[in-house]
Design an enzyme around this catalytic site. Structure first.
Site, short mmCIF file in Angstrom:
data_model
loop_
_atom_site.label_atom_id
_atom_site.label_comp_id
_atom_site.label_asym_id
_atom_site.label_seq_id
_atom_site.Cartn_x
_atom_site.Cartn_y
_atom_site.Cartn_z
N ASN A 107 19.03 13.76 120.19
CA ASN A 107 19.80 13.57 121.43
C ASN A 107 21.09 14.38 121.35
O ASN A 107 21.60 14.66 120.26
CB ASN A 107 20.14 12.09 121.60
CG ASN A 107 20.88 11.81 122.89
OD1 ASN A 107 20.56 12.35 123.94
ND2 ASN A 107 21.91 10.97 122.82
N HIS A 109 24.98 14.07 122.83
CA HIS A 109 25.87 13.08 123.45
C HIS A 109 27.24 13.71 123.65
O HIS A 109 27.79 14.30 122.72
CB HIS A 109 25.98 11.84 122.57
CG HIS A 109 26.86 10.78 123.16
ND1 HIS A 109 26.43 9.93 124.16
CD2 HIS A 109 28.15 10.46 122.92
CE1 HIS A 109 27.43 9.14 124.51
NE2 HIS A 109 28.49 9.44 123.77
N SER A 136 28.09 16.02 120.39
CA SER A 136 27.42 15.78 119.12
C SER A 136 25.91 15.80 119.32
O SER A 136 25.40 15.27 120.31
CB SER A 136 27.79 14.40 118.56
OG SER A 136 29.19 14.22 118.53
N ASP A 145 23.28 5.55 120.46
CA ASP A 145 24.27 6.62 120.17
C ASP A 145 24.81 6.51 118.75
O ASP A 145 25.88 7.03 118.45
CB ASP A 145 25.45 6.59 121.16
CG ASP A 145 25.00 6.86 122.59
OD1 ASP A 145 23.99 7.55 122.77
OD2 ASP A 145 25.68 6.37 123.50
C1 GAR Z 1 25.12 16.51 129.00
O1 GAR Z 1 26.50 16.74 128.97
C2 GAR Z 1 24.73 15.52 127.93
O2 GAR Z 1 25.52 15.59 126.78
C3 GAR Z 1 24.90 14.21 128.63
O3 GAR Z 1 24.47 14.44 129.94
C4 GAR Z 1 24.72 15.80 130.28
C5 GAR Z 1 23.44 16.37 130.88
O4 GAR Z 1 23.72 17.59 131.51
N1 GAR Z 1 24.16 13.18 127.99
C6 GAR Z 1 24.51 11.90 127.98
O5 GAR Z 1 25.49 11.48 128.54
C7 GAR Z 1 23.58 10.99 127.18
N2 GAR Z 1 24.11 9.66 127.11
P1 GAR Z 1 22.53 18.56 131.94
O6 GAR Z 1 21.53 17.75 132.75
O7 GAR Z 1 23.19 19.62 132.78
O8 GAR Z 1 21.93 19.12 130.69
#
Ligand code: GAR
Length: 210
Positions: A107, A109, A136, A145
């Protein structure tokens, strides 16, 4: 050739970075499918444009988390994945699911874990007055997480930042960081040990900073 499945819920900008990077000459892995829990996730179109199989397991049509996860697991098993890459996948996965794919589930995060697990990470970093923030990549284990962190990338917090400007700066780093880690994973350089990250077969003395 390691088989990669990417799971998304939204925009899919990280997915886009992963699609492009896995197509570079010499990349050992291949994205065989992209799945979403939301039928309207914009990232599904990115996958289709790249000629990658897509699937939807719509969580709103399941009576509970366990039955959603059981179906998602079945769908994934049929794809025989070596890596399941969560890229903005906004569902909490059950312990059974996570245990089943232990060591294959990664994942990203948007915080410098262990700081700011959960949601609204950018606003929380701003509210805390942090000078740096970041993202991360970690193995997913039963703790939300909380699985072993493989690598982090830092960004500065600037004076006039809003959650949106900070999020954009973090995402730009994610688009570099995630492809590197996925490539190393596909090359067999990164693995999950008992409860620590193995890099070239040895426990990482500290989280990689990239
Ligand atoms: C990313 O910034 C990722 O780190 C976050 O969602 C965004 C997705 O963006 N993930 C989380 O918050 C997981 N809990 P994207 O759809 O443009 O790749």
């Amino acid at each position: 050739e390691p088989r990669i499945v990417v799971l998304i819920s939204g925009t899919g900008s990280n997915l886009q970075a992963l699609i492009e990077s896995t197509r570079a000459p010499g990349h050992p892995g291949r994205i065989v499918a992209v799945g979403s829990n939301r039928p309207d996730a914009a990232g599904l179109q990115r996958a289709e444009q790249a000629g990658i199989e897509t699937f939807v397991v719509d969580h709103t049509t399941y009576r509970d988390r366990a039955s959603f996860d059981a179906d998602l697991l079945r769908k994934l098993e049929a794809l025989n994945p070596d890596a399941i890459v969560l890229a903005g996948f906004m569902r909490i996965l059950t312990e059974d699911f996570v245990r089943h794919f232990r060591g294959r589930l990664i994942n990203i995060h948007p915080s410098l874990l262990p700081k700011y697990q959960g949601l609204n990470t950018h606003q929380r970093a701003l509210d805390a007055g942090d000078a740096t923030h970041g993202t991360s990549v970690h193995f997913v284990t039963e703790e939300l997480d909380g699985g072993p962190v493989i690598a982090r990338a830092e960004v500065p917090v600037l004076e006039n930042d809003t959650a949106d400007t900070l999020a954009a700066r973090v995402k730009a780093r994610e688009h570099v960081l995630y492809p590197i880690i996925l490539r190393w994973f596909c090359e067999g350089r990164i693995a999950l040990g008992n409860d620590e990250v193995l890099f070239d077969g040895s426990p990482l003395p500290q989280v990689l900073s990239l």
